[in-house]
Design a protein around this motif. Structure first.
Motif, PDB file in Angstrom:
ATOM      1  N   VAL A   1      -7.687 -18.360  18.427  1.00 19.52           N
ATOM      2  CA  VAL A   1      -6.836 -17.680  17.460  1.00 19.52           C
ATOM      3  C   VAL A   1      -6.002 -16.656  18.219  1.00 19.52           C
ATOM      4  CG1 VAL A   1      -6.752 -16.263  15.376  1.00 19.52           C
ATOM      5  CG2 VAL A   1      -8.542 -18.004  15.634  1.00 19.52           C
TER       6      VAL A   1
ATOM      7  N   ASP B   1      -4.509 -21.575  17.082  1.00 20.24           N
ATOM      8  CA  ASP B   1      -4.013 -21.077  15.798  1.00 20.24           C
ATOM      9  C   ASP B   1      -3.095 -19.883  16.052  1.00 20.24           C
ATOM     10  OD1 ASP B   1      -4.018 -20.887  12.868  1.00 20.24           O
ATOM     11  OD2 ASP B   1      -5.073 -19.001  13.223  1.00 20.24           O
TER      12      ASP B   1
ATOM     13  N   VAL C   1      -1.843 -24.898  15.042  1.00 20.42           N
ATOM     14  CA  VAL C   1      -1.665 -24.576  13.626  1.00 20.42           C
ATOM     15  C   VAL C   1      -0.846 -23.288  13.576  1.00 20.42           C
ATOM     16  CG1 VAL C   1      -2.789 -23.926  11.461  1.00 20.42           C
ATOM     17  CG2 VAL C   1      -3.837 -25.654  12.939  1.00 20.42           C
TER      18      VAL C   1
ATOM     19  N   GLN D   1       0.250 -20.349  11.278  1.00 20.54           N
ATOM     20  CA  GLN D   1      -0.007 -19.636  10.028  1.00 20.54           C
ATOM     21  C   GLN D   1       1.322 -19.185   9.411  1.00 20.54           C
ATOM     22  OE1 GLN D   1      -3.934 -20.248  10.212  1.00 20.54           O
ATOM     23  NE2 GLN D   1      -3.131 -18.968   8.621  1.00 20.54           N
TER      24      GLN D   1
ATOM     25  N   LEU E   1      -5.741 -21.911   8.278  1.00 19.70           N
ATOM     26  CA  LEU E   1      -7.123 -22.267   8.580  1.00 19.70           C
ATOM     27  C   LEU E   1      -8.111 -21.684   7.574  1.00 19.70           C
ATOM     28  CD1 LEU E   1      -7.363 -22.197  12.468  1.00 19.70           C
ATOM     29  CD2 LEU E   1      -7.041 -24.136  10.941  1.00 19.70           C
TER      30      LEU E   1
END
Length: 122
Positions: A14, A60, A83, A85, A109
């Motif tokens: 992350v 992420d 991914v 956000q 997520l």
């Protein structure tokens, strides 16, 4: 890859402020860990994706797009998926990802965890 397939992977990184509990990056990192995923935080914990001590499945982006792009550009570790956000992308980031042919989805997520995260670890 869709969010269900992403949640079937195991090793997540992350990018963002994963040390301040009320920040989304921290909520995502902690949620992943609580559900048994291997997870590391880059931005406030580790300075670089290259410092992550395990193989990476998913990165992420829960970070300013400019900083996310910088961290991705300096990364040398392989990974499968990104991914992004909400609020973590801009045209420059997307142009770079597309130019590098890096697979990504816009998603959350936290939503993936709530639907596909499985059983929490005690």
């Amino acid at each position: 890859m869709n969010i269900k397939e992403i949640m079937e992977l195991h090793n997540f990184v992350v990018l963002g402020n994963t040390v301040t509990p009320d920040r989304y990056a921290a909520m995502i990192k902690n949620g992943l860990a609580e559900h048994g995923y291997t997870v590391a935080g880059v931005g406030k914990e580790l300075a670089s994706i290259n410092e992550v001590p395990f193989d990476i499945d998913v990165i992420d982006l829960c970070i300013n797009p400019k900083e996310g792009l910088r961290l991705l550009q300096e990364n040398t570790k392989p990974f499968k998926q990104i991914v992004i956000q909400p609020g973590a992308s801009d045209e420059k980031l997307l142009d770079w990802l597309n130019g590098q042919k890096i697979p990504y989805i816009d998603g959350c997520l936290l939503t993936g965890l709530s639907i596909y995260g499985g059983t929490k670890v005690n």
